[in-house]
Scaffold this motif. Structure first.
Motif, mmCIF file in Angstrom:
data_model
loop_
_atom_site.group_PDB
_atom_site.id
_atom_site.type_symbol
_atom_site.label_atom_id
_atom_site.label_comp_id
_atom_site.label_asym_id
_atom_site.label_seq_id
_atom_site.Cartn_x
_atom_site.Cartn_y
_atom_site.Cartn_z
ATOM 1 N N TYR A 361 0.840 -1.195 0.000
ATOM 2 C CA TYR A 361 0.000 0.000 0.000
ATOM 3 C C TYR A 361 0.879 1.250 0.000
ATOM 4 C CZ TYR A 361 -3.916 -3.022 1.233
ATOM 5 O OH TYR A 361 -4.868 -4.008 1.229
ATOM 6 N N VAL A 362 0.278 2.384 -0.308
ATOM 7 C CA VAL A 362 0.933 3.674 -0.131
ATOM 8 C C VAL A 362 -0.040 4.617 0.557
ATOM 9 C CG1 VAL A 362 2.547 3.519 -2.066
ATOM 10 C CG2 VAL A 362 0.241 4.427 -2.456
ATOM 11 N N ARG A 363 0.514 5.610 1.256
ATOM 12 C CA ARG A 363 -0.301 6.636 1.897
ATOM 13 C C ARG A 363 -0.100 7.962 1.179
ATOM 14 N NH1 ARG A 363 1.027 9.476 7.546
ATOM 15 N NH2 ARG A 363 2.167 10.760 6.047
ATOM 16 N N MET A 364 -1.208 8.642 0.917
ATOM 17 C CA MET A 364 -1.169 9.954 0.269
ATOM 18 C C MET A 364 -1.878 10.963 1.164
ATOM 19 S SD MET A 364 -1.988 8.771 -3.670
ATOM 20 C CE MET A 364 -3.151 7.450 -3.275
ATOM 21 N N ALA A 365 -1.279 12.138 1.348
ATOM 22 C CA ALA A 365 -1.845 13.166 2.214
ATOM 23 C C ALA A 365 -2.667 14.162 1.394
ATOM 24 C CB ALA A 365 -0.734 13.898 2.960
ATOM 25 N N LEU A 366 -3.793 14.570 1.960
ATOM 26 C CA LEU A 366 -4.702 15.503 1.283
ATOM 27 C C LEU A 366 -4.275 16.938 1.572
ATOM 28 C CD1 LEU A 366 -8.019 13.621 2.154
ATOM 29 C CD2 LEU A 366 -6.780 13.585 -0.029
ATOM 30 N N VAL A 367 -3.100 17.304 1.094
ATOM 31 C CA VAL A 367 -2.494 18.580 1.472
ATOM 32 C C VAL A 367 -2.348 19.565 0.312
ATOM 33 C CG1 VAL A 367 -1.291 17.662 3.475
ATOM 34 C CG2 VAL A 367 -0.205 17.513 1.232
ATOM 35 N N VAL A 368 -2.997 19.288 -0.818
ATOM 36 C CA VAL A 368 -2.997 20.249 -1.921
ATOM 37 C C VAL A 368 -4.435 20.408 -2.413
ATOM 38 C CG1 VAL A 368 -0.628 19.710 -2.612
ATOM 39 C CG2 VAL A 368 -2.531 18.479 -3.696
ATOM 40 N N PRO A 369 -4.778 21.535 -3.044
ATOM 41 C CA PRO A 369 -6.149 21.797 -3.481
ATOM 42 C C PRO A 369 -6.635 20.792 -4.521
ATOM 43 C CG PRO A 369 -4.838 23.804 -3.487
ATOM 44 C CD PRO A 369 -3.879 22.676 -3.294
ATOM 45 N N PRO A 370 -7.974 20.705 -4.716
ATOM 46 C CA PRO A 370 -8.537 19.749 -5.675
ATOM 47 C C PRO A 370 -7.940 19.855 -7.081
ATOM 48 C CG PRO A 370 -10.288 20.649 -4.323
ATOM 49 C CD PRO A 370 -9.034 21.416 -3.969
ATOM 50 N N GLU A 371 -7.672 21.078 -7.541
ATOM 51 C CA GLU A 371 -7.112 21.221 -8.891
ATOM 52 C C GLU A 371 -5.709 20.642 -8.981
ATOM 53 O OE1 GLU A 371 -6.907 25.304 -6.778
ATOM 54 O OE2 GLU A 371 -8.345 23.629 -7.006
ATOM 55 N N ARG A 372 -4.974 20.709 -7.879
ATOM 56 C CA ARG A 372 -3.644 20.105 -7.841
ATOM 57 C C ARG A 372 -3.757 18.578 -7.778
ATOM 58 N NH1 ARG A 372 1.242 21.384 -9.701
ATOM 59 N NH2 ARG A 372 2.930 21.306 -8.166
ATOM 60 N N MET A 373 -4.758 18.092 -7.072
ATOM 61 C CA MET A 373 -5.037 16.655 -7.061
ATOM 62 C C MET A 373 -5.366 16.173 -8.467
ATOM 63 S SD MET A 373 -4.602 15.427 -4.044
ATOM 64 C CE MET A 373 -4.684 15.753 -2.281
ATOM 65 N N ALA A 374 -6.159 16.957 -9.191
ATOM 66 C CA ALA A 374 -6.510 16.596 -10.561
ATOM 67 C C ALA A 374 -5.263 16.536 -11.443
ATOM 68 C CB ALA A 374 -7.518 17.590 -11.134
ATOM 69 N N GLU A 375 -4.323 17.439 -11.187
ATOM 70 C CA GLU A 375 -3.067 17.422 -11.932
ATOM 71 C C GLU A 375 -2.272 16.155 -11.618
ATOM 72 O OE1 GLU A 375 0.409 18.394 -14.133
ATOM 73 O OE2 GLU A 375 -1.713 18.928 -14.308
ATOM 74 N N ALA A 376 -2.264 15.740 -10.343
ATOM 75 C CA ALA A 376 -1.582 14.498 -9.968
ATOM 76 C C ALA A 376 -2.208 13.311 -10.682
ATOM 77 C CB ALA A 376 -1.643 14.311 -8.452
ATOM 78 N N VAL A 377 -3.536 13.281 -10.727
ATOM 79 C CA VAL A 377 -4.241 12.195 -11.419
ATOM 80 C C VAL A 377 -3.879 12.188 -12.899
ATOM 81 C CG1 VAL A 377 -6.507 11.347 -12.127
ATOM 82 C CG2 VAL A 377 -6.141 12.112 -9.768
ATOM 83 N N ARG A 378 -3.841 13.361 -13.519
ATOM 84 C CA ARG A 378 -3.512 13.451 -14.950
ATOM 85 C C ARG A 378 -2.117 12.899 -15.223
ATOM 86 N NH1 ARG A 378 -0.549 16.195 -18.221
ATOM 87 N NH2 ARG A 378 0.273 17.577 -16.574
#
Length: 388
Positions: A361-378
């Motif tokens: 498994y990996v752990r990811m922290a919710l420490v950036v805004p949704p648009e930055r999360m979308a960039e990570a997903v992209r």
């Protein structure tokens, strides 16, 4: 169960590897999205900063503070009654410099080299490292995905339960994001009483419930104060991580022993920090709901986005983290984290850093805004790392 004796410290090479790779990427000009560290980027309340500032201008505030101020004790008592319907006496409250410091030191109040303390696997590292500093042996009780990462008391052998001096429990859970309901805590109190075990409950995330339920306190269960204490923190609830304000609460004998130990290594919390903590607890509470809503939006952007590209990441139930199973083709969570970082610039923590049960498994922290999360997903989608 696995048993770890004092001196058997986990290898820090994982973090060294990740840090070296991160520095290399930064020096190469890569735009890094760091989801490894759980530090809130939301702002503290203005009234809290003003309270700290006013107190800091008073020269009398720079003296030793050997005990909590009356203002702070009243604020904590009102907070626990208002938030959890729990009544606390003065001698059931002690301020500590962050839950990490508190959990690191509480074992010295009652444990030593001949004792056994139970801690979760996977679990936040201080849950096992703290007890080991006392010389005690740590018994790692397993948490399983198929049991929703919740402690099953049947997984602790009877002879181990009879030997154990204390058990560390934490829900909402870091790193797995699992939550526990009232029924679980009722079982915990009965089990602890039956085996004469001290419960050390870490309750740092009860106000970051992301599943629509309301977080509760272990101390709200009848009999809880007879068997243990709870650590609660202002760090994530009020975005005050750097102030290092937490509390050990509950069983007065444990609190008394803990206070006696800490009196030998500390002179108490800085008065302006106590003023700020009281202001946070007594002041407007809209920041609590604002934080929760913000973390939910980030969770939805990350988890929903990753599922849309084929990585089946479940929604976090609580905390400010996401816990995700890595693609099967990877031999280890470290291998996956490093390749993810190099291909996308997205930094996560390998689950193995939280114990053997965290491998895969990996752990990811919710420490950036949704648009930055979308960039990570992209970036993850374009890299093909979860599809190959």
């Amino acid at each position: 169960m696995k048993f770890i004796k004092a001196g058997e410290i986990a290898d820090s090479n994982i973090f060294n590897k990740l840090d070296e790779r991160k520095q290399s990427l930064l020096e190469g000009g890569m735009d890094v999205i760091n989801l490894s560290i759980g530090t809130p980027d939301f702002q503290p309340g203005k009234h809290v900063m003003e309270a700290v500032s006013r107190a800091a201008l008073d020269p009398d505030m720079y003296k030793y503070s050997l005990n909590e101020t009356r203002e702070l004790l009243d604020a904590v008592q009102d907070w626990y009654k208002r938030r959890y319907d729990v009544t606390l006496a003065d001698d059931e409250i002690m301020a500590v410099c962050g839950s990490q410091e508190g959990i690191a030191h509480v074992g010295f109040a009652f444990a030593g080299p001949n004792d056994l303390i139970l801690a979760p696997d996977p679990g936040y590292p201080i849950f096992s490292f703290g007890p080991m500093m006392t010389g005690a042996t740590v018994g790692l009780y397993p948490l399983y995905a198929e049991k929703n990462w919740q402690l099953d008391f049947n997984d602790i052998p009877e002879d181990v339960a009879e030997r154990a001096k204390a058990i560390v429990v934490s829900y909402p859970n870091n790193p797995t994001t699992a939550v526990a309901d009232r029924r679980f805590y009722e079982k915990l109190v009965l089990w602890a009483r039956e085996h004469n075990i001290i419960v050390l409950h870490d309750n740092a995330y009860s106000d970051i419930m992301l599943n629509g339920e309301k977080g509760l306190s272990f101390l709200s269960i009848p009999g809880a104060k007879e068997v243990g204490i709870e650590f609660n923190s202002l760090s994530k609830t009020y975005n005050l991580t750097g102030m290092r304000v937490s509390f050990a609460l509950g069983n007065r004998e444990v609190i008394s022993r803990f206070r006696a130990f800490r009196s030998q290594i500390d002179y108490g919390m800085f008065y302006p920090i106590m003023a700020g903590a009281a202001a946070a607890l007594n002041g407007p509470q809209d920041v609590v709901e604002s934080n929760r809503t913000g973390y939910m939006a980030r969770r939805d952007a990350l988890c929903g986005g990753l599922r849309s590209i084929g990585w089946n990441v479940p929604d976090a139930q609580g905390t400010m983290f996401v816990w995700a199973k890595i693609p099967e083709r990877f031999a280890s969570s470290v291998d996956f984290a490093i390749e993810l970082m190099e291909k996308t610039g997205v930094i996560v923590v390998p689950g193995s850093a939280f114990g053997e049960q965290g491998e895969g498994y990996v752990r990811m922290a919710l420490v950036v805004p949704p648009e930055r999360m979308a960039e990570a997903v992209r970036r993850i989608d374009e890299s093909g790392i979860v599809k190959e």
